[in-house]
Design an enzyme around this catalytic site. Structure first.
Site, PDB file in Angstrom:
ATOM      1  N   CYS B  87       0.841  -1.205   0.000  1.00 44.21           N
ATOM      2  CA  CYS B  87       0.000   0.000   0.000  1.00 44.21           C
ATOM      3  C   CYS B  87       0.876   1.254   0.000  1.00 44.21           C
ATOM      4  O   CYS B  87       1.508   1.548  -0.996  1.00 44.21           O
ATOM      5  CB  CYS B  87      -0.956  -0.041   1.185  1.00 44.21           C
ATOM      6  SG  CYS B  87      -2.324   1.107   1.043  1.00 44.21           S
ATOM      7  N   HIS B 196      -3.400  -5.738   1.309  1.00 39.28           N
ATOM      8  CA  HIS B 196      -2.647  -5.911   2.556  1.00 39.28           C
ATOM      9  C   HIS B 196      -2.541  -7.377   2.985  1.00 39.28           C
ATOM     10  O   HIS B 196      -3.339  -7.836   3.793  1.00 39.28           O
ATOM     11  CB  HIS B 196      -3.328  -5.118   3.675  1.00 39.28           C
ATOM     12  CG  HIS B 196      -3.165  -3.650   3.538  1.00 39.28           C
ATOM     13  ND1 HIS B 196      -2.255  -2.932   4.282  1.00 39.28           N
ATOM     14  CD2 HIS B 196      -3.796  -2.754   2.749  1.00 39.28           C
ATOM     15  CE1 HIS B 196      -2.337  -1.650   3.946  1.00 39.28           C
ATOM     16  NE2 HIS B 196      -3.258  -1.517   3.020  1.00 39.28           N
ATOM     17  N   GLU B 198      -0.577  -8.601   5.098  1.00 40.48           N
ATOM     18  CA  GLU B 198      -0.311  -8.707   6.548  1.00 40.48           C
ATOM     19  C   GLU B 198      -1.603  -8.673   7.359  1.00 40.48           C
ATOM     20  O   GLU B 198      -1.595  -8.970   8.552  1.00 40.48           O
ATOM     21  CB  GLU B 198       0.655  -7.605   6.993  1.00 40.48           C
ATOM     22  CG  GLU B 198       0.046  -6.239   7.299  1.00 40.48           C
ATOM     23  CD  GLU B 198      -0.356  -5.434   6.065  1.00 40.48           C
ATOM     24  OE1 GLU B 198      -0.438  -6.019   4.969  1.00 40.48           O
ATOM     25  OE2 GLU B 198      -0.629  -4.226   6.205  1.00 40.48           O
TER      26      GLU B 198
END
Lengths: 751, 226
Positions: B87, B196, B198
């Site tokens: 991002c 994302h 994560e």
């Protein structure tokens, strides 16, 4: 212009002062003169005017809010109660949670983006000032008619402001509400909640003790924005003939706030502060007087040291400015260097502006001359207390008599009409899917979000080792409260309580945001008195204390007030977030049970609004003992794996809840109308104390036996199956058709 | 001994602790790197996390690119140091010219947060070896300026060389060219994407999937086998 020093004030007792323009009443000005034994200086007048405003002093509401303390339930969960920046609740394992809900209504109407943005900023700093790491936010919102042109100005601005600030700050937005009603056209409600987590030993309080300790101002520079935000803007009714109040709205910088959070948490970790206060309404006036009045000594401040964004600001303006992203800490002298070092690391400006003295006065100097000499308590806590007159409105009886009976309002008469009514209901702006709005908020950041919108409550893991979690829901129903403010406030509490329990968490504590019209109107004051009495009574019964909150008055335009709108936030704890109950009906073949009793209760209901634009009668009856029992069953069902999904029943009734659970899970359901119940009442009634659950067949016996033993009515109403919702003998509705009706509405109106 | 993976914190980074958690869950050791510190503390790879570094003022990633830590990262990435930009980190990588292209405001003009389906198009990079070719995964996406763009020649080059690493499925959430969600450099050590991973490493959290974990097990495998 000559400086209005304390000396000057003594020598010129008859000088004209702009007390009325600052929002003070004649008797309040007289009282200030009496307290000081002279006329106030310009700076003192500025401080008193903001701190004694309705917004800061709670002068109209205080006598009623007292009940939250007087009727406080016995609980050992409360570590810090009302009066501090936010209440603190023990959730076990040495972990404490602090949460609070506040309003930013007036600024958000004048300047939607910045008003809503700084609403988040302010509540986040309140939580931070308690010593906690902020971990999530929520936004209950209320707007005017969805098709009104001004709603297209206000709503996108507010939503963008919440997203723009909250997303950039890195806090997941995990829930809230979006409600439309023409009564909010000129007075949208923007409430903001923040929750934070800390260890018990990290609790910080707003107090300045220890003579010689330094007063450190850190964060953004002070500018000319937000002057009079509390006194002029939030404490008066809007009036179209006066000049724009836009300059009274603050401007936010979420990047600065993010740095302030990380910097402050590092300062806490190294135990560098003796007391701390955020800058909210009334800025420096509030922070210095509250810190000094909370501590044991006095305080001396050199106003020249305040870093400014605009060097032309007068001392009065500096004291009143509500510039955002500022904090004030009390620091022992030998810790100041390290404090400043950490601020430098985070690129946060920090300045020693004064020190704690062994006297008892707050003294402020400008260019070496004294411009403030007051007892801080008189500014912070001895504001006026009003016993405003209140009386049951003359129209209340007629409103309650206008009940939505089958004779008064035509009801769907057969399956086809029921089917049409369902589609109309679930596609109406208040009942429609809100993801056009909520998808503009980050709900994933920080990586601890277990449940978020549109689930019944937002749930956050607070400990990664033990999987301890907290759940929060906010609810309010202005239509119910208009019909009966006492019960309406209790129903708001009951709904939030139920929502928390539906996800498997045990409700512990309450924060409230009380949004009402002008306290100068006895009708409004009666609504307020009834709502607070109802809420205090219900909190006592349910054992959930009010830990803090906020009152927003003057939400009216001209003579027309908003519906009384108490918004209630309930916080609960769940020992293991792996046991949480989601709302989605996702497993074919599971059994759908309706918990609780259904009666013909449609007063204030979504159906009466959508189908007939009607508001009359009484809101649903409330049985708090039943609410408690239902919550216990939902929590047990979650803990022991007896229910796979649960969804509370509230506005829109059973069919609304079923639609949401089915669409969320991508599964249909076949329902049977229980014997003795009218199909329309079954689907649309809003009787309180109810929920639907989906139960695996293997758990059915255990679950129904538990309900039977505990005395909670549990009716098997159907089964999760296929891709249609079928109400036997009445109608069938394909999920695709329901989805289309439910999900397109908001974007079509606002997007 | 396991791999040490650095996660940079810029002022305004938001997902740095999430990235550290993902690194830890994959079995590697997360190392916090500070934007003012040129020293990378002997890490074996670097993650540039999501957020709004320097408030995203001026232009997303434009200021971070000049921070001291980036000087070293840019230099070492050219020498083969594996770098993943997520991002805002992806935006920093394009501003640093470690990856081509740029990000524009979303086509909808709104910030969008959603569970996004992706197809993994390149499984030879340092960060994707644990995926299977064409694997479809689901990870959260959240951005306001995520619309990848580049001049036609660059796009042709990326496509021809198989350097489009991830493509949006079902819905293109921001209007990026060719549904591009993420790309890699020619050497395969520098990868950037808007979604994302994560946030998709634990079954309970976020959208309830673990499809993102393979980013972090991939790099671990690559480093340990190296």
């Amino acid at each position: 212009m000559t400086l209005d020093t304390v000396k000057n004030a003594e020598q010129t007792p008859d000088a004209e002062q702009p007390w009325a323009a600052l929002g003070l009443k004649p008797d309040e000005y007289a009282r200030i003169r009496e307290i000081l034994g002279r006329r106030p200086t310009g700076a003192e007048l500025a401080m008193y005017s903001v701190m004694w405003s309705e917004h800061c002093s709670y002068k109209s509401s205080k006598v009623h809010l007292k009940q939250f303390g007087d009727k406080k339930p016995v609980t050992d969960a409360l570590l810090v109660g009302i009066g501090e920046n936010a209440g603190v609740v023990d959730v076990g394992q040495g972990i404490a949670v602090t949460f609070k809900i506040e309003s930013h209504n007036h600024p958000s109407y004048v300047e939607p983006y910045q008003g809503a943005a700084t609403g988040i900023g302010g509540i986040v700093r309140d939580i931070l000032a308690m010593g906690a790491r902020p971990v999530a936010v929520m936004d209950p919102l209320r707007f005017g008619a969805p098709d009104h042109p001004d709603t297209r100005r206000v709503l996108p601005g507010i939503v963008a402001g919440i997203g723009g600030y909250g997303n950039c700050l890195g806090l997941p937005n995990i829930g809230g509400e979006v409600v439309f009603d023409p009564c909010y056209q000129g007075n949208p409600l923007v409430n903001a909640l923040c929750v934070g987590v800390m260890r018990h030993e990290d609790i910080h309080l707003a107090q300045a003790s220890g003579p010689g300790n330094k007063v450190v101002l850190y964060g953004a520079r002070t500018g000319g924005d937000g002057i009079g935000g509390a006194s002029i803007l939030a404490s008066e009714t809007f009036d179209g003939t006066k000049p724009s109040k836009r300059p009274a709205v603050q401007v936010g910088d979420p990047f600065q706030e993010k740095l302030l959070i990380e910097c402050t948490l590092e300062i806490f970790r190294e135990k560098l502060v003796a007391g701390i206060q955020d800058f909210g309404a009334a800025g420096l006036s509030c922070a210095t007087s509250e810190l000094a009045s909370g501590g044991s000594g006095g305080m001396r401040v050199e106003l020249d040291n305040v870093p400014l964004r605009d060097n032309t600001l007068s001392p009065e303006e500096i004291l009143m400015s509500e510039s955002q992203e500022r904090m004030c800490a009390i620091v022992e002298p030998d810790k100041v260097d390290r404090f400043l070092e950490i601020c430098e690391k985070w690129d946060v400006i920090a300045t020693v502006i004064g020190e704690v003295t062994d006297g008892d006065r707050l003294e402020i100097f400008w260019h070496g001359e004294q411009i403030v000499d007051v007892l801080p308590r008189t500014v912070a806590h001895d504001g006026p207390v009003l016993n405003r007159p209140f009386a049951r409105p003359s129209w209340q009886d007629a409103l309650q008599a206008d009940a939505p009976t089958a004779e008064r309002l035509k009801r769907p008469a057969d399956g086809d009409e029921l089917r049409a009514a369902v589609l109309q209901l679930v596609g109406s702006p208040n009942q429609a899917d809100k993801s056009w709005i909520t998808s503009q908020y980050d709900r994933f950041v920080l990586g601890n979000t277990v449940l978020a919108t549109p689930e019944d409550s937002g749930m956050i893991r607070v400990d990664e080792e033990s999987d301890l979690g907290v759940a929060i829901a906010t609810d309010g129903n202005g239509r119910y409260a208009k019909l009966d403010p006492y019960t309406g406030a209790q129903l708001a509490l009951a709904e939030a309580y139920r929502n928390v329990a539906a996800t498997g968490a045990k409700p512990l504590a309450v924060s409230d945001c009380l949004n009402f019209g002008s306290p100068e109107d006895p009708d409004v004051m009666w609504q307020f008195a009834e709502a607070t009495r109802g809420l205090a009574d219900a909190c006592l019964t349910l054992g959930t204390p009010v830990t803090g909150g906020n009152v927003s008055l003057y939400n009216q335009t001209g003579d027309v007030a908003i519906h009384p709108t108490p918004v209630v936030a309930v916080l609960g704890v769940i020992d293991d977030v792996n046991r949480r109950t989601p709302m989605a009906f996702a497993e074919e073949g599971q059994l759908v049970y309706l918990l609780g009793d259904t009666a013909d209760e449609l007063g204030g209901s979504a159906w009466t609004q959508v189908a007939h634009d009607h508001l009359g009668g009484l809101p649903p009856r409330l049985d708090l003992e039943r609410e408690r029992l239902l919550a216990e069953i939902l929590i047990s069902g979650s803990r022991d794996g007896m229910v796979d999904a649960a969804h509370d029943l509230s506005d829109g009734g059973l069919i609304q809840a079923l639609t949401e659970s089915c669409l969320r899970g991508g599964r249909g359901a076949r329902l049977v109308v229980p014997e003795g119940l009218d199909p329309f009442v079954f689907l649309f009634s809003e009787s309180a104390g109810r929920a639907i659950v989906s139960v695996p067949r293997s758990e059915e016996l255990r679950f129904t036996e538990m309900c039977g033993v505990r005395g909670l009515p549990a009716t098997r109403i159907g089964v999760v199956d296929g891709e249609i919702i079928e109400v036997q003998g009445q109608f069938t509705l394909p999920l695709a058709e329901l989805r289309e009706a439910h999900t397109g509405t908001i974007e079509a109106l606002i997007g | 001994m396991t791999a040490r993976i650095g996660v940079v914190t810029f002022p305004g980074s938001l997902d740095d602790r999430d990235a550290q958690r993902a690194v830890r869950l994959a079995g590697a050791e997360p190392v916090a790197l500070w934007h003012r510190d040129k020293d990378l503390h002997q890490v074996d790879a670097v993650v540039l996390p999501g957020g709004f570094s320097y408030g995203d003022y001026l232009r997303c990633g434009a200021i971070s690119r000049f921070s001291p830590v980036m000087e070293t990262i840019i230099e070492q990435a050219r020498g083969g140091l594996p770098v993943l930009g997520i991002c805002n980190g992806f935006q920093v990588l394009t501003e640093s010219h470690l990856l081509p292209g740029a990000m524009l405001r979303n086509e909808s003009l709104h910030f969008v947060c959603r569970d996004q389906r992706l197809r993994v198009e390149n499984v030879d990079t340092a960060w994707t070896v644990d995926y299977t070719p064409g694997q479809e995964i689901s990870v959260p996406l959240k951005n306001g300026e995520g619309r990848f763009t580049a001049d036609p020649r660059t796009i042709d080059e990326l496509e021809a060389e198989g350097r489009v690493a991830f493509r949006y499925l079902d819905v293109n959430p921001n209007g990026s060219i060719n549904d591009i969600a993420g790309i890699t450099n020619a050497a395969g050590n520098v990868v950037g994407l808007m979604p994302h991973p994560e946030h998709a490493v634990e079954p309970l959290i976020g959208t309830g999937g673990t499809d993102g974990l393979a980013f972090f097990t991939s790099i671990l495998k690559r480093l340990v086998n190296a």
